[in-house]
Design a protein around this motif. Structure first.
Motif, PDB file in Angstrom:
ATOM      1  N   GLU A   3       0.852  -1.205   0.000  1.00  0.00           N
ATOM      2  CA  GLU A   3       0.000   0.000   0.000  1.00  0.00           C
ATOM      3  C   GLU A   3       0.880   1.245   0.000  1.00  0.00           C
ATOM      4  O   GLU A   3       1.563   1.508   0.990  1.00  0.00           O
ATOM      5  CB  GLU A   3      -0.895   0.027   1.253  1.00  0.00           C
ATOM      6  CG  GLU A   3      -2.041  -0.970   1.254  1.00  0.00           C
ATOM      7  CD  GLU A   3      -3.162  -0.623   0.283  1.00  0.00           C
ATOM      8  OE1 GLU A   3      -3.190   0.530  -0.203  1.00  0.00           O
ATOM      9  OE2 GLU A   3      -3.985  -1.510   0.013  1.00  0.00           O
ATOM     10  N   ASP A   4       0.889   1.967  -1.093  1.00  0.00           N
ATOM     11  CA  ASP A   4       1.495   3.299  -1.165  1.00  0.00           C
ATOM     12  C   ASP A   4       2.933   3.338  -0.625  1.00  0.00           C
ATOM     13  O   ASP A   4       3.295   4.239   0.139  1.00  0.00           O
ATOM     14  CB  ASP A   4       0.598   4.281  -0.394  1.00  0.00           C
ATOM     15  CG  ASP A   4       0.800   5.717  -0.890  1.00  0.00           C
ATOM     16  OD1 ASP A   4       1.232   5.882  -2.056  1.00  0.00           O
ATOM     17  OD2 ASP A   4       0.556   6.662  -0.124  1.00  0.00           O
ATOM     18  N   ALA A   5       3.732   2.348  -1.003  1.00  0.00           N
ATOM     19  CA  ALA A   5       5.106   2.254  -0.483  1.00  0.00           C
ATOM     20  C   ALA A   5       6.021   3.264  -1.178  1.00  0.00           C
ATOM     21  O   ALA A   5       6.041   3.371  -2.406  1.00  0.00           O
ATOM     22  CB  ALA A   5       5.650   0.841  -0.683  1.00  0.00           C
ATOM     23  N   ALA A   6       6.764   4.009  -0.355  1.00  0.00           N
ATOM     24  CA  ALA A   6       7.754   4.959  -0.873  1.00  0.00           C
ATOM     25  C   ALA A   6       9.107   4.630  -0.252  1.00  0.00           C
ATOM     26  O   ALA A   6       9.194   4.224   0.912  1.00  0.00           O
ATOM     27  CB  ALA A   6       7.349   6.386  -0.539  1.00  0.00           C
ATOM     28  N   PHE A   7      10.158   4.788  -1.055  1.00  0.00           N
ATOM     29  CA  PHE A   7      11.510   4.480  -0.583  1.00  0.00           C
ATOM     30  C   PHE A   7      12.523   5.327  -1.333  1.00  0.00           C
ATOM     31  O   PHE A   7      12.440   5.475  -2.551  1.00  0.00           O
ATOM     32  CB  PHE A   7      11.827   2.989  -0.812  1.00  0.00           C
ATOM     33  CG  PHE A   7      13.234   2.602  -0.417  1.00  0.00           C
ATOM     34  CD1 PHE A   7      13.540   2.305   0.909  1.00  0.00           C
ATOM     35  CD2 PHE A   7      14.250   2.572  -1.359  1.00  0.00           C
ATOM     36  CE1 PHE A   7      14.842   1.969   1.276  1.00  0.00           C
ATOM     37  CE2 PHE A   7      15.551   2.235  -1.002  1.00  0.00           C
ATOM     38  CZ  PHE A   7      15.843   1.936   0.324  1.00  0.00           C
TER      39      PHE A   7
ATOM     40  N   GLU B 274      14.933   8.656  -5.384  1.00  0.00           N
ATOM     41  CA  GLU B 274      13.595   8.131  -5.059  1.00  0.00           C
ATOM     42  C   GLU B 274      13.376   6.870  -5.895  1.00  0.00           C
ATOM     43  O   GLU B 274      13.159   6.949  -7.101  1.00  0.00           O
ATOM     44  CB  GLU B 274      12.526   9.161  -5.449  1.00  0.00           C
ATOM     45  CG  GLU B 274      12.601  10.445  -4.643  1.00  0.00           C
ATOM     46  CD  GLU B 274      11.694  10.411  -3.425  1.00  0.00           C
ATOM     47  OE1 GLU B 274      10.826   9.517  -3.354  1.00  0.00           O
ATOM     48  OE2 GLU B 274      11.876  11.276  -2.559  1.00  0.00           O
ATOM     49  N   ALA B 275      13.412   5.706  -5.264  1.00  0.00           N
ATOM     50  CA  ALA B 275      13.311   4.462  -6.023  1.00  0.00           C
ATOM     51  C   ALA B 275      11.876   3.954  -6.113  1.00  0.00           C
ATOM     52  O   ALA B 275      11.486   3.336  -7.085  1.00  0.00           O
ATOM     53  CB  ALA B 275      14.211   3.395  -5.415  1.00  0.00           C
ATOM     54  N   LEU B 276      11.082   4.219  -5.062  1.00  0.00           N
ATOM     55  CA  LEU B 276       9.650   3.901  -5.082  1.00  0.00           C
ATOM     56  C   LEU B 276       8.903   5.162  -4.695  1.00  0.00           C
ATOM     57  O   LEU B 276       9.206   5.779  -3.686  1.00  0.00           O
ATOM     58  CB  LEU B 276       9.311   2.778  -4.093  1.00  0.00           C
ATOM     59  CG  LEU B 276      10.006   1.427  -4.257  1.00  0.00           C
ATOM     60  CD1 LEU B 276       9.577   0.466  -3.152  1.00  0.00           C
ATOM     61  CD2 LEU B 276       9.732   0.814  -5.630  1.00  0.00           C
ATOM     62  N   ARG B 277       7.882   5.515  -5.501  1.00  0.00           N
ATOM     63  CA  ARG B 277       7.207   6.794  -5.262  1.00  0.00           C
ATOM     64  C   ARG B 277       5.707   6.591  -5.082  1.00  0.00           C
ATOM     65  O   ARG B 277       4.898   7.206  -5.758  1.00  0.00           O
ATOM     66  CB  ARG B 277       7.508   7.740  -6.428  1.00  0.00           C
ATOM     67  CG  ARG B 277       9.007   7.991  -6.571  1.00  0.00           C
ATOM     68  CD  ARG B 277       9.361   9.062  -7.570  1.00  0.00           C
ATOM     69  NE  ARG B 277       8.910   8.758  -8.903  1.00  0.00           N
ATOM     70  CZ  ARG B 277       8.243   9.615  -9.669  1.00  0.00           C
ATOM     71  NH1 ARG B 277       7.954  10.828  -9.226  1.00  0.00           N
ATOM     72  NH2 ARG B 277       7.862   9.269 -10.888  1.00  0.00           N
ATOM     73  N   GLY B 278       5.367   5.680  -4.152  1.00  0.00           N
ATOM     74  CA  GLY B 278       3.947   5.413  -3.896  1.00  0.00           C
ATOM     75  C   GLY B 278       3.455   4.238  -4.715  1.00  0.00           C
ATOM     76  O   GLY B 278       2.656   4.392  -5.636  1.00  0.00           O
ATOM     77  N   VAL B 279       3.934   3.049  -4.380  1.00  0.00           N
ATOM     78  CA  VAL B 279       3.593   1.828  -5.123  1.00  0.00           C
ATOM     79  C   VAL B 279       2.547   1.034  -4.347  1.00  0.00           C
ATOM     80  O   VAL B 279       2.728   0.768  -3.155  1.00  0.00           O
ATOM     81  CB  VAL B 279       4.862   0.964  -5.349  1.00  0.00           C
ATOM     82  CG1 VAL B 279       4.500  -0.425  -5.853  1.00  0.00           C
ATOM     83  CG2 VAL B 279       5.814   1.659  -6.320  1.00  0.00           C
ATOM     84  N   SER B 280       1.459   0.679  -5.022  1.00  0.00           N
ATOM     85  CA  SER B 280       0.443  -0.201  -4.439  1.00  0.00           C
ATOM     86  C   SER B 280       0.249  -1.398  -5.370  1.00  0.00           C
ATOM     87  O   SER B 280       0.138  -1.226  -6.589  1.00  0.00           O
ATOM     88  CB  SER B 280      -0.889   0.530  -4.266  1.00  0.00           C
ATOM     89  OG  SER B 280      -0.739   1.597  -3.331  1.00  0.00           O
TER      90      SER B 280
END
Length: 235
Positions: free
Chosen positions: A8-12, A19-25
Motif C-alpha cells: 500500500e502506497d510504499a515509498a523508498f 527516489e526508487a519507489l514513489r507510492g507503489v500499491s
C-alpha cells in the motif's frame, strides 16, 4: 481470498536521495504468477527487496503471507518469501550444492533427517537430483540458477520472488527454467526483460517506470499495446 502480497502506497529513497519507489500499491492473490517489467532503474529490484525486509519503506505498508513486514516478523517473512537474485553466485557460497541448499533448513532448526529430505526434494523439484555432492562453482550458469531456486524451495516458501531468472541462459537452459517456473505451485512475482517468457508464462503483467506502477493488467493486453511498450522502453 487472502492476498499473498499486499503493498500500500510504499515509498523508498536510497541514502543518496534517489527516489526508487514513489507510492507503489500492488496486490497479488495466492497462487497468482505475475511478471514485473520495466527499464533498468524503474524500481523493480528495489520493490522486490522490500518483500522480504532487506529494504523497508519510508512510508506505506508491505504485507506478505498475511504478515506485516517488520522487525518482529522478519524471520517468518523470510521463511515465507523465497527471493532468488539475478546472479546465482550472490546466493551460492558453500563448498557443495547440498550445503548450499541445506543452509536455510538448518537455519530453521530442522533435524538432520528433515534437512536431508528437504534438500533432496528441492533438488528433485528443479531437475538437479544427484547434484548434492557437486561443487557449486563448477556448475553452468543454468545449473547455478536452478540450485539458487532449490535453496529457497528447501525452506518451503509460500511466495517466490525472482529477479531476471532467464538472464544469461542459453536457449535450452532457458526453456528448462520456464518449464520449472510453470510447474511450481507458489505465488510468484518475477522481474524480467524476457518478454517472450512473460507472454508464455504469466497471465498478468505489471509495468514499472521511474518508481511507479504505470500499467497492471492482462499480459495479452499489455504486450499487445505497442504505444505503451514503446513509451516505457520495452522491446
Amino acid at each position: 481470498m487472502h492476498h499473498r502480497i499486499e503493498i500500500e502506497d510504499a515509498a523508498f529513497a536510497y541514502p543518496d536521495g534517489q527516489e526508487a519507489l514513489r507510492g507503489v500499491s500492488l496486490k497479488i492473490e495466492a497462487g497468482e504468477k505475475v511478471a514485473l517489467v520495466g527499464q533498468n532503474g524503474a524500481g523493480k529490484s528495489t520493490l522486490m527487496l522490500h518483500l522480504n525486509g532487506i529494504l523497508r519503506p519510508r512510508s506505506g505498508s508491505i504485507q506478505v503471507a498475511g504478515m506485516d513486514v517488520n522487525d518482529k516478523t522478519l524471520s517468518r517473512v523470510r521463511a515465507a518469501v523465497g527471493l532468488v537474485f539475478q546472479m546465482p553466485d550472490d546466493q551460492l557460497f558453500s563448498p557443495t550444492v547440498f550445503d548450499d541448499v541445506a543452509f536455510g533448513p538448518i537455519y530453521q532448526g530442522l533435524t538432520e533427517a528433515e534437512v536431508r529430505k528437504r534438500v533432496d526434494a528441492a533438488l528433485a523439484d528443479v531437475g538437479m537430483g544427484g547434484f548434492g555432492p557437486r561443487v557449486s562453482h563448477h556448475l553452468s550458469i543454468g545449473q547455478k540458477k536452478r540450485v539458487a531456486i532449490a535453496c529457497v524451495l528447501a525452506m518451503q516458501p509460500e511466495i517466490l520472488v525472482l529477479d531476471e531468472p532467464t538472464a544469461g541462459l542459453d536457449p535450452r537452459s532457458r526453456r528448462g527454467l520456464i518449464h520449472l517456473l510453470d510447474a511450481l505451485p507458489q505465488t510468484m512475482l518475477v522481474s524480467t526483460h524476457d518478454l517472450p517468457m512473460v507472454r508464455e508464462l504469466f497471465r498478468r503483467t505489471v509495468v514499472m517506470d521511474n518508481g511507479l506502477i504505470v500499467a497492471d493488467g492482462a499480459t495479452a493486453d499489455i504486450l499487445g499495446d505497442t504505444a505503451l511498450l514503446h513509451r516505457y522502453g520495452l522491446e
